[in-house]
Design a protein around this motif. Sequence first.
Motif, mmCIF file in Angstrom:
data_model
loop_
_atom_site.group_PDB
_atom_site.id
_atom_site.type_symbol
_atom_site.label_atom_id
_atom_site.label_comp_id
_atom_site.label_asym_id
_atom_site.label_seq_id
_atom_site.Cartn_x
_atom_site.Cartn_y
_atom_site.Cartn_z
ATOM 1 N N TRP A 148 -15.136 1.848 13.885
ATOM 2 C CA TRP A 148 -15.396 0.802 14.874
ATOM 3 C C TRP A 148 -14.101 0.024 15.073
ATOM 4 N N TYR A 149 -13.883 -0.478 16.241
ATOM 5 C CA TYR A 149 -12.648 -1.207 16.536
ATOM 6 C C TYR A 149 -12.412 -2.335 15.526
ATOM 7 N N LYS A 150 -13.434 -3.120 15.258
ATOM 8 C CA LYS A 150 -13.300 -4.276 14.354
ATOM 9 C C LYS A 150 -12.869 -3.869 12.944
ATOM 10 N N TYR A 151 -13.276 -2.677 12.503
ATOM 11 C CA TYR A 151 -13.010 -2.261 11.129
ATOM 12 C C TYR A 151 -12.035 -1.092 11.025
ATOM 13 N N ARG A 152 -11.409 -0.733 12.113
ATOM 14 C CA ARG A 152 -10.484 0.399 12.084
ATOM 15 C C ARG A 152 -9.392 0.205 11.027
ATOM 16 N N TRP A 153 -9.009 -1.030 10.773
ATOM 17 C CA TRP A 153 -7.976 -1.336 9.791
ATOM 18 C C TRP A 153 -8.375 -0.890 8.381
ATOM 19 N N THR A 154 -9.678 -0.677 8.139
ATOM 20 C CA THR A 154 -10.124 -0.311 6.792
ATOM 21 C C THR A 154 -9.995 1.180 6.503
ATOM 22 N N SER A 155 -9.714 1.994 7.504
ATOM 23 C CA SER A 155 -9.683 3.444 7.309
ATOM 24 C C SER A 155 -8.755 3.881 6.168
ATOM 25 N N PRO A 156 -7.513 3.371 6.073
ATOM 26 C CA PRO A 156 -6.656 3.813 4.961
ATOM 27 C C PRO A 156 -7.085 3.275 3.598
ATOM 28 N N LEU A 157 -8.050 2.363 3.573
ATOM 29 C CA LEU A 157 -8.499 1.809 2.297
ATOM 30 C C LEU A 157 -9.414 2.762 1.529
ATOM 31 N N HIS A 158 -9.817 3.846 2.128
ATOM 32 C CA HIS A 158 -10.746 4.782 1.497
ATOM 33 C C HIS A 158 -10.057 5.803 0.594
ATOM 34 N N ASP A 175 2.824 4.341 -3.808
ATOM 35 C CA ASP A 175 1.736 5.077 -3.168
ATOM 36 C C ASP A 175 0.711 4.244 -2.413
ATOM 37 N N CYS A 176 0.649 2.951 -2.645
ATOM 38 C CA CYS A 176 -0.406 2.151 -2.022
ATOM 39 C C CYS A 176 0.085 1.530 -0.716
ATOM 40 N N HIS A 177 -0.029 2.323 0.353
ATOM 41 C CA HIS A 177 0.373 1.881 1.687
ATOM 42 C C HIS A 177 -0.366 2.716 2.722
ATOM 43 N N ASP A 178 -0.430 2.200 3.948
ATOM 44 C CA ASP A 178 -1.052 2.989 5.008
ATOM 45 C C ASP A 178 0.002 3.908 5.631
ATOM 46 N N PRO A 179 -0.377 4.758 6.587
ATOM 47 C CA PRO A 179 0.602 5.686 7.167
ATOM 48 C C PRO A 179 1.828 5.015 7.798
ATOM 49 N N SER A 180 1.697 3.752 8.223
ATOM 50 C CA SER A 180 2.852 3.069 8.808
ATOM 51 C C SER A 180 3.659 2.295 7.772
ATOM 52 N N GLY A 181 3.241 2.370 6.483
ATOM 53 C CA GLY A 181 4.004 1.731 5.412
ATOM 54 C C GLY A 181 3.511 0.357 4.997
ATOM 55 N N ALA A 182 2.439 -0.163 5.598
ATOM 56 C CA ALA A 182 1.914 -1.484 5.215
ATOM 57 C C ALA A 182 1.439 -1.436 3.764
ATOM 58 N N LYS A 183 1.938 -2.357 2.951
ATOM 59 C CA LYS A 183 1.653 -2.381 1.515
ATOM 60 C C LYS A 183 0.200 -2.762 1.220
ATOM 61 N N ASP A 184 -0.278 -2.351 0.059
ATOM 62 C CA ASP A 184 -1.616 -2.654 -0.464
ATOM 63 C C ASP A 184 -2.751 -2.014 0.340
ATOM 64 N N MET A 185 -2.439 -1.070 1.213
ATOM 65 C CA MET A 185 -3.436 -0.452 2.080
ATOM 66 C C MET A 185 -3.850 0.914 1.534
ATOM 67 N N CYS A 186 -4.526 0.892 0.387
ATOM 68 C CA CYS A 186 -5.089 2.097 -0.224
ATOM 69 C C CYS A 186 -6.331 1.661 -0.980
ATOM 70 N N VAL A 187 -7.060 2.596 -1.536
ATOM 71 C CA VAL A 187 -8.307 2.242 -2.206
ATOM 72 C C VAL A 187 -8.059 1.359 -3.436
ATOM 73 N N ALA A 188 -6.957 1.555 -4.150
ATOM 74 C CA ALA A 188 -6.660 0.693 -5.305
ATOM 75 C C ALA A 188 -6.356 -0.730 -4.837
ATOM 76 N N GLY A 189 -5.627 -0.878 -3.752
ATOM 77 C CA GLY A 189 -5.359 -2.198 -3.184
ATOM 78 C C GLY A 189 -6.635 -2.861 -2.701
#
Length: 194
Positions: free
Chosen positions: A75-85, A101-115
């Motif tokens: 969903w648009y509102k929660y699209r940011w959560t996709s890399p958190l899985h 290792d804890c970043h999203d595809p664009s390099g944003a930090k803390d964007m992984c399931v451990a974060g």
Amino acid sequence: MASSGAFMVAAVLGLVLASAPAARAWSTEGHMLTCQIAQDLLEPAAAQAVKNLLPEEAGGDLSAMCVWPDQVRHWYKYRWTSPLHFIDTPDKACTFDYARDCHDPSGAKDMCVAGAVANFTSQLMHYKQGSADRKYNLTEALLFLSHFMGDIHQPMHVGFTSDMGGNSVNLRWFKHKSNLHHVNKPAPTHDPYL
């Protein structure tokens, strides 16, 4: 006495997980089982806090909402959560390094399931200081945390970058093209002894 109870819980959980079809271990049912077991093991004060945070339609049952993060991730509102899985480590790296290792595809930090586990745990630690207007965010924090505790223990969500959680590993499954991540049905058996 408490350690024997904990041993029994661990033994029962081990038997349940060992008897479940391996490819379906973290499907909808796997997430629901994870949440049900977690809720059953809560101390009374924590159990009451969970019930207070759950939406009314859950009827006090955390497992009823455990798949919600998968339902809303596109969903648009929660699209940011996709890399958190998930967490991806470099190919052939046998260790997880949070800083690396804890970043999203664009390099944003803390964007992984451990974060995500750390972030939503931190939010829930402030439950007693929360006011009614923060309840919605704490409800989301509870739902995300409970779901991500299942994801972080799922081999297809914690793996190498190139295999994309098994999504890039193509295969044929009973005459159908698929990939390793999406194979979720146990193989039919023709052996009458199995």
